[in-house]
Scaffold this motif. Structure first.
Motif, short mmCIF file in Angstrom:
data_model
loop_
_atom_site.label_atom_id
_atom_site.label_comp_id
_atom_site.label_asym_id
_atom_site.label_seq_id
_atom_site.Cartn_x
_atom_site.Cartn_y
_atom_site.Cartn_z
N VAL A 135 21.80 -39.12 52.36
CA VAL A 135 21.02 -38.60 51.23
C VAL A 135 22.04 -38.36 50.11
O VAL A 135 22.91 -37.50 50.25
CB VAL A 135 20.31 -37.29 51.59
N PRO A 136 21.98 -39.13 49.02
CA PRO A 136 22.99 -38.98 47.97
C PRO A 136 22.84 -37.64 47.26
O PRO A 136 21.79 -36.99 47.33
CB PRO A 136 22.68 -40.14 47.03
N ASN A 137 23.90 -37.23 46.60
CA ASN A 137 23.83 -35.97 45.86
C ASN A 137 23.74 -36.18 44.35
O ASN A 137 23.45 -35.24 43.62
CB ASN A 137 25.03 -35.08 46.18
N VAL A 138 23.97 -37.42 43.86
CA VAL A 138 23.85 -37.73 42.43
C VAL A 138 23.22 -39.10 42.27
O VAL A 138 23.59 -40.04 42.98
CB VAL A 138 25.22 -37.72 41.72
N ALA A 139 22.27 -39.22 41.35
CA ALA A 139 21.68 -40.51 41.01
C ALA A 139 21.74 -40.67 39.49
O ALA A 139 21.48 -39.71 38.76
CB ALA A 139 20.25 -40.62 41.50
N VAL A 140 22.10 -41.87 39.05
CA VAL A 140 22.31 -42.11 37.62
C VAL A 140 21.60 -43.39 37.21
O VAL A 140 21.72 -44.42 37.87
CB VAL A 140 23.81 -42.22 37.29
N ALA A 141 20.89 -43.33 36.10
CA ALA A 141 20.33 -44.52 35.46
C ALA A 141 20.96 -44.68 34.09
O ALA A 141 20.95 -43.73 33.29
CB ALA A 141 18.82 -44.40 35.31
N LYS A 142 21.54 -45.84 33.82
CA LYS A 142 22.05 -46.15 32.49
C LYS A 142 21.03 -47.04 31.80
O LYS A 142 20.58 -48.04 32.37
CB LYS A 142 23.41 -46.84 32.58
N CYS A 143 20.68 -46.67 30.59
CA CYS A 143 19.56 -47.31 29.90
C CYS A 143 19.90 -47.62 28.45
O CYS A 143 20.84 -47.04 27.88
CB CYS A 143 18.34 -46.38 29.91
N ASP A 144 19.13 -48.54 27.87
CA ASP A 144 19.19 -48.72 26.42
C ASP A 144 17.80 -48.98 25.89
O ASP A 144 16.90 -49.41 26.61
CB ASP A 144 20.17 -49.83 26.02
N MET A 145 17.63 -48.68 24.62
CA MET A 145 16.41 -49.01 23.88
C MET A 145 16.81 -49.78 22.64
O MET A 145 17.72 -49.36 21.91
CB MET A 145 15.65 -47.75 23.48
N ARG A 146 16.17 -50.91 22.42
CA ARG A 146 16.36 -51.66 21.19
C ARG A 146 15.31 -51.20 20.18
O ARG A 146 14.13 -51.09 20.51
CB ARG A 146 16.24 -53.17 21.45
N PHE A 153 21.83 -44.41 26.70
CA PHE A 153 21.84 -43.07 27.29
C PHE A 153 21.87 -43.16 28.80
O PHE A 153 21.62 -44.22 29.39
CB PHE A 153 20.62 -42.26 26.83
N GLU A 154 22.20 -42.04 29.43
CA GLU A 154 22.16 -41.91 30.88
C GLU A 154 21.17 -40.82 31.26
O GLU A 154 21.01 -39.82 30.56
CB GLU A 154 23.53 -41.51 31.45
N LEU A 155 20.53 -41.02 32.39
CA LEU A 155 19.74 -39.97 33.05
C LEU A 155 20.45 -39.66 34.36
O LEU A 155 20.72 -40.56 35.16
CB LEU A 155 18.31 -40.45 33.32
N ARG A 156 20.74 -38.39 34.58
CA ARG A 156 21.48 -37.97 35.78
C ARG A 156 20.67 -36.91 36.53
O ARG A 156 20.20 -35.93 35.94
CB ARG A 156 22.85 -37.40 35.42
N VAL A 157 20.51 -37.14 37.82
CA VAL A 157 19.79 -36.21 38.68
C VAL A 157 20.73 -35.76 39.79
O VAL A 157 21.40 -36.59 40.42
CB VAL A 157 18.52 -36.85 39.29
N ASN A 214 19.65 -50.50 32.52
CA ASN A 214 20.82 -51.36 32.67
C ASN A 214 21.39 -51.31 34.09
O ASN A 214 21.87 -52.32 34.60
CB ASN A 214 21.92 -50.96 31.69
N SER A 215 21.37 -50.13 34.71
CA SER A 215 21.88 -50.01 36.07
C SER A 215 21.35 -48.74 36.71
O SER A 215 21.04 -47.75 36.03
CB SER A 215 23.42 -50.00 36.09
N LEU A 216 21.24 -48.78 38.04
CA LEU A 216 20.87 -47.61 38.86
C LEU A 216 21.94 -47.45 39.93
O LEU A 216 22.31 -48.43 40.58
CB LEU A 216 19.51 -47.82 39.52
N THR A 217 22.43 -46.24 40.11
CA THR A 217 23.47 -46.02 41.11
C THR A 217 23.35 -44.61 41.68
O THR A 217 22.81 -43.71 41.03
CB THR A 217 24.87 -46.19 40.50
N CYS A 218 23.85 -44.47 42.90
CA CYS A 218 23.94 -43.15 43.52
C CYS A 218 25.38 -42.70 43.66
O CYS A 218 25.70 -41.82 44.45
CB CYS A 218 23.25 -43.15 44.89
#
Length: 448
Positions: free
Chosen positions: A311-322, A197-201, A297-301
């Protein structure tokens, strides 16, 4: 002469032909993600089933088809389903391959090419084991169904649909992934599942100068970091209520099998350039690979890698759960959504791919037979692995059909699956053919 010796002789006598058959299968592209060669690969796979004495058929799924071959066994013999997949990963960077990915090359006791270990070489060994049984004994000791999935490399979204069209077997045998990292043969009882999944702010409508707007404009990167901090603490505990409520504790047989697995933790950590294991400090190496996890998995702006003073306008975390035995994909996704609704309703949750976990207990009646057959064919006592750390679509059988599933890998540890220069050690291929036959014989002996 016992069966294993007869099959070894059969392999030795027919080796040029068998290796040519392997090379021809590898040379046929079958990239499910892009469609490259899939129709031709399906036709090739059906012919392989036919040559192995199976009655072939195409099972339509709504995606790339599954290929199914069936053969009767003696009256009242066990029904064994053999699972493999005929699709492969894309080639990746061509300049990193020593030889072209779909032009198989034999060198240094290995065959190189896309699909050698994952999974064409391994399921071909299974098919050749059936063919050897027919040639040597005149028939198969068990009733057999072979299912070759056309979508494993894209998550097997339609495998359950194909499985529902088949008659229920007594057990499933699959050969995928490498043997134990020590190089020892292994029998695998389960696989972890996965959700991605992704979390987007989002902050302002555009990127802003950090001098003019820092401290004034909302910073989505800091918001995202704080949200992630509500989901896992520094000690490694996942803080999402309900995430692991359904986890089934390890059985006595699973704990015993884990305790027997060899590992040199300092050497393993040194090999990856790490000083220590991830928190918490208590669980052992293999216990960690049988438990649920939460990975970023990764963090990016979304700054294109420029790293400007903004000051970024979008931040994204890509994640996984086993996931492990007992956990359900829908329940885990629901727990994440509920957590975000409580702690961060402004954060966008974007679910991705998912695969359920599969679990077979060592105490299951067929376990000893599979271990015995694998030991006879592979020439060494296999380690018993309660679960792979990674994920495979085996739940389509264990959950949909409610039958035990056993992995008997025939690929070397350094097979480079999914990477350039994927390869299969030919000795593992030869031994795999023998083991495929002896496992069938051992299963039949239990069923009598």
């Amino acid at each position: 002469m016992d069966l294993a010796e007869q099959v070894r002789d059969w392999v030795t006598e027919g080796e040029p032909r068998l290796l040519a058959e392997l090379a021809a299968w590898i040379s046929q592209p079958s990239v499910s993600r892009t469609g490259e060669g899939m129709a031709e690969a399906a036709a090739h796979g059906l012919e392989l089933l036919r040559r192995s004495g199976l009655t072939p058929q195409v099972v339509e799924t709504g995606g790339w088809p599954a290929l199914v071959g069936t053969a009767p066994g003696p009256p009242d013999s066990p029904h064994v389903l053999i699972y493999g997949h005929y699709d492969v990963q894309p080639a990746g960077p061509l300049h990193e391959w020593v030889t072209p990915p779909f032009e198989p090359d034999f060198r240094d006791g290995r065959i190189y090419g896309r699909g050698t270990g994952d999974n064409k070489g391994q399921h071909l060994a299974q098919l050749l084991g059936l063919r050897a049984l027919r040639d040597i004994t005149g028939g198969l000791p068990c009733r057999v169904t072979v299912l070759l999935d056309g979508e494993e490399e894209i998550g097997s979204p339609n495998l359950a649909k194909a499985v529902r069209q088949l008659e229920k077997p007594d057990l499933v045998v699959w050969s995928d992934g490498p043997v134990h990292e020590s190089g020892r043969a292994s029998v695998v009882l389960g696989v972890r599942g996965i959700v991605t999944f992704e979390l987007r702010v989002r902050g302002a409508s555009g990127v802003l100068h950090s001098g003019n707007w820092g401290g004034v404009a909302p910073n989505p990167a800091w918001r995202l970091v704080h949200v992630l901090g509500t989901m896992r603490d520094p000690q490694g505990r996942v803080l999402i209520d309900g995430f692991d409520d359904d986890v089934v504790p390890l059985s006595p047989g699973e704990r015993e099998a884990l305790a027997k697995l060899p590992v040199d933790v300092p050497a393993v950590l040194a090999g990856i350039g790490a000083a220590g294991m991830e928190p918490p400090s208590g669980p052992g190496f293999y216990q960690r690979l049988t438990g649920p996890t939460f990975s970023i998995n990764s963090l990016t702006c979304e700054d294109g890698g420029e790293h400007r003073t903004v000051v970024p306008n979008v931040a994204v975390a890509k994640c996984d759960m086993r996931l492990v035995g007992g956990q359900r994909v829908d329940a885990v996704f629901a727990a994440i959504r509920a957590h975000l609704e409580r702690h961060a309703p402004d954060v966008e949750f974007v679910p991705g791919g998912a695969m359920s976990p599969s679990r077979t207990l060592p105490e299951t009646p067929w376990t000893d037979a599979v271990l015995r057959g694998a030991a006879t064919g592979l020439g060494e006592e296999p380690l018993l692995l309660p679960a792979l750390g990674g994920s495979l679509p085996i739940a389509a059988f264990s959950d949909e059909l409610g039958v035990p599933c056993y992995g008997v890998p025939f690929a070397n540890v350094d097979e480079c699956n999914h990477a350039p220069n994927e390869n299969l050690v030919l000795d593992w291929f030869r031994r795999g053919v023998v083991a495929a036959a002896t496992v069938q014989r051992a299963i039949a002996e239990v069923g009598r």
